[in-house]
Design a protein around this motif. Sequence first.
Motif, PDB file in Angstrom:
ATOM      1  N   THR A  76       7.097  -6.139  -8.621  1.00 26.40           N
ATOM      2  CA  THR A  76       5.681  -6.215  -8.242  1.00 26.40           C
ATOM      3  C   THR A  76       4.957  -7.270  -9.076  1.00 26.40           C
ATOM      4  N   SER A  77       3.944  -7.873  -8.505  1.00 23.93           N
ATOM      5  CA  SER A  77       3.192  -8.916  -9.208  1.00 23.93           C
ATOM      6  C   SER A  77       2.418  -8.326 -10.376  1.00 23.93           C
ATOM      7  N   PRO A  78       2.110  -9.154 -11.396  1.00 25.20           N
ATOM      8  CA  PRO A  78       1.328  -8.668 -12.546  1.00 25.20           C
ATOM      9  C   PRO A  78      -0.010  -8.057 -12.143  1.00 25.20           C
ATOM     10  N   GLY A  79      -0.635  -8.596 -11.106  1.00 23.48           N
ATOM     11  CA  GLY A  79      -1.915  -8.062 -10.653  1.00 23.48           C
ATOM     12  C   GLY A  79      -1.793  -6.637 -10.151  1.00 23.48           C
ATOM     13  N   TRP A  80      -0.748  -6.351  -9.373  1.00 20.33           N
ATOM     14  CA  TRP A  80      -0.531  -4.995  -8.869  1.00 20.33           C
ATOM     15  C   TRP A  80      -0.146  -4.050  -9.999  1.00 20.33           C
ATOM     16  N   LYS A  81       0.643  -4.542 -10.952  1.00 23.24           N
ATOM     17  CA  LYS A  81       0.992  -3.700 -12.104  1.00 23.24           C
ATOM     18  C   LYS A  81      -0.255  -3.306 -12.882  1.00 23.24           C
ATOM     19  N   ALA A  82      -1.174  -4.266 -13.048  1.00 26.11           N
ATOM     20  CA  ALA A  82      -2.426  -3.970 -13.744  1.00 26.11           C
ATOM     21  C   ALA A  82      -3.238  -2.941 -12.963  1.00 26.11           C
ATOM     22  N   ALA A  83      -3.215  -3.056 -11.624  1.00 26.52           N
ATOM     23  CA  ALA A  83      -3.947  -2.099 -10.785  1.00 26.52           C
ATOM     24  C   ALA A  83      -3.335  -0.700 -10.920  1.00 26.52           C
ATOM     25  N   TYR A  84      -1.998  -0.621 -10.915  1.00 27.02           N
ATOM     26  CA  TYR A  84      -1.312   0.663 -11.106  1.00 27.02           C
ATOM     27  C   TYR A  84      -1.691   1.271 -12.455  1.00 27.02           C
ATOM     28  N   MET A 132       0.826  -1.210   0.000  1.00 26.83           N
ATOM     29  CA  MET A 132       0.000   0.000   0.000  1.00 26.83           C
ATOM     30  C   MET A 132       0.862   1.263   0.000  1.00 26.83           C
ATOM     31  N   GLN A 133       1.975   1.226   0.745  1.00 28.36           N
ATOM     32  CA  GLN A 133       2.863   2.396   0.794  1.00 28.36           C
ATOM     33  C   GLN A 133       3.434   2.711  -0.579  1.00 28.36           C
ATOM     34  N   GLN A 134       3.835   1.653  -1.311  1.00 27.89           N
ATOM     35  CA  GLN A 134       4.370   1.847  -2.657  1.00 27.89           C
ATOM     36  C   GLN A 134       3.314   2.442  -3.574  1.00 27.89           C
ATOM     37  N   PHE A 135       2.078   1.966  -3.439  1.00 31.87           N
ATOM     38  CA  PHE A 135       0.985   2.491  -4.262  1.00 31.87           C
ATOM     39  C   PHE A 135       0.780   3.985  -4.005  1.00 31.87           C
ATOM     40  N   LEU A 136       0.799   4.381  -2.741  1.00 31.63           N
ATOM     41  CA  LEU A 136       0.595   5.786  -2.394  1.00 31.63           C
ATOM     42  C   LEU A 136       1.717   6.659  -2.958  1.00 31.63           C
ATOM     43  N   ILE A 137       2.945   6.169  -2.905  1.00 33.87           N
ATOM     44  CA  ILE A 137       4.092   6.927  -3.433  1.00 33.87           C
ATOM     45  C   ILE A 137       3.951   7.118  -4.938  1.00 33.87           C
ATOM     46  N   ILE A 138       3.636   6.025  -5.640  1.00 36.17           N
ATOM     47  CA  ILE A 138       3.506   6.091  -7.101  1.00 36.17           C
ATOM     48  C   ILE A 138       2.307   6.952  -7.498  1.00 36.17           C
ATOM     49  N   ALA A 139       1.194   6.786  -6.784  1.00 37.00           N
ATOM     50  CA  ALA A 139      -0.004   7.575  -7.090  1.00 37.00           C
ATOM     51  C   ALA A 139       0.251   9.063  -6.871  1.00 37.00           C
ATOM     52  N   LEU A 140       0.976   9.404  -5.802  1.00 37.13           N
ATOM     53  CA  LEU A 140       1.278  10.810  -5.525  1.00 37.13           C
ATOM     54  C   LEU A 140       2.208  11.384  -6.586  1.00 37.13           C
ATOM     55  N   ALA A 141       3.248  10.627  -6.949  1.00 32.56           N
ATOM     56  CA  ALA A 141       4.188  11.094  -7.978  1.00 32.56           C
ATOM     57  C   ALA A 141       3.471  11.317  -9.302  1.00 32.56           C
ATOM     58  N   HIS A 142       2.570  10.407  -9.640  1.00 32.98           N
ATOM     59  CA  HIS A 142       1.820  10.515 -10.885  1.00 32.98           C
ATOM     60  C   HIS A 142       0.910  11.728 -10.880  1.00 32.98           C
ATOM     61  N   PHE A 143       0.221  11.953  -9.767  1.00 30.03           N
ATOM     62  CA  PHE A 143      -0.702  13.082  -9.699  1.00 30.03           C
ATOM     63  C   PHE A 143       0.044  14.417  -9.725  1.00 30.03           C
ATOM     64  N   LEU A 144       1.165  14.493  -9.036  1.00 29.04           N
ATOM     65  CA  LEU A 144       1.951  15.725  -9.047  1.00 29.04           C
ATOM     66  C   LEU A 144       2.446  16.040 -10.457  1.00 29.04           C
TER      67      LEU A 144
END
Length: 204
Positions: free
Chosen positions: A139-147, A1-13
């Motif tokens: 990261t697993s393929p499932g998480w990559k698809a979610a990203y 979850m922490q990795q997702f938040l970091i990537i999501a924040l970087a993407h939004f910025l």
Amino acid sequence: MQQFLIIALAHFLALLSPGPDFFLVARSSINSGWRVASGACLGIALANGAFIAMAFTGLSVLQEGSLVFTGLQLAGAGYLLYIGTLFLRRAGQTSLGNVAGQQAVQGWWRGLGMGLLSGILNPKNALFYASLASMVTSTSPGWKAAYALWMFSIVLLWDLLVAVAIGNQRVLRRFARSLPWLERASGVMLVLLAAALLLRLARG
């Protein structure tokens, strides 16, 4: 979850930084309203989705210095020059009336094509998603698809929000006199971006 938040924040910025896609959506929304501009929004999102898919599957075409990437940069610079001069040439000709019927349909599809080109020919998109992909190599393929689904959705929703905000007819009528200058400023910015990209390629 922490990795997702970091990537999501970087993407939004990264989305908050105005670039060619932003100016295209803004110009389309000012000219024809947000419904027609939504075509450009979808085209931009699809282009981003293509880069996300290529980056997350590890395609080497996104590596800086490769022949394909250099060609992409040259094509992108040419497209920025085209869009910038188009904005400058048509500044002051914007109609604040609603586009209706077949004209709106044609405008939507034209916007879709221009949005797709704008996103595909923007080398910054390729580099950005390649850098994000390096963070999820294990990261697993499932998480990559979610990203990938998350980033595609955020790009589309953000551009639609920009289109709706800028394309509000009541707001536009209040500063109609400023529209030609806004269009000229957008055109100048795009031409400068193209010149900076060409200069960087020349030095490289």
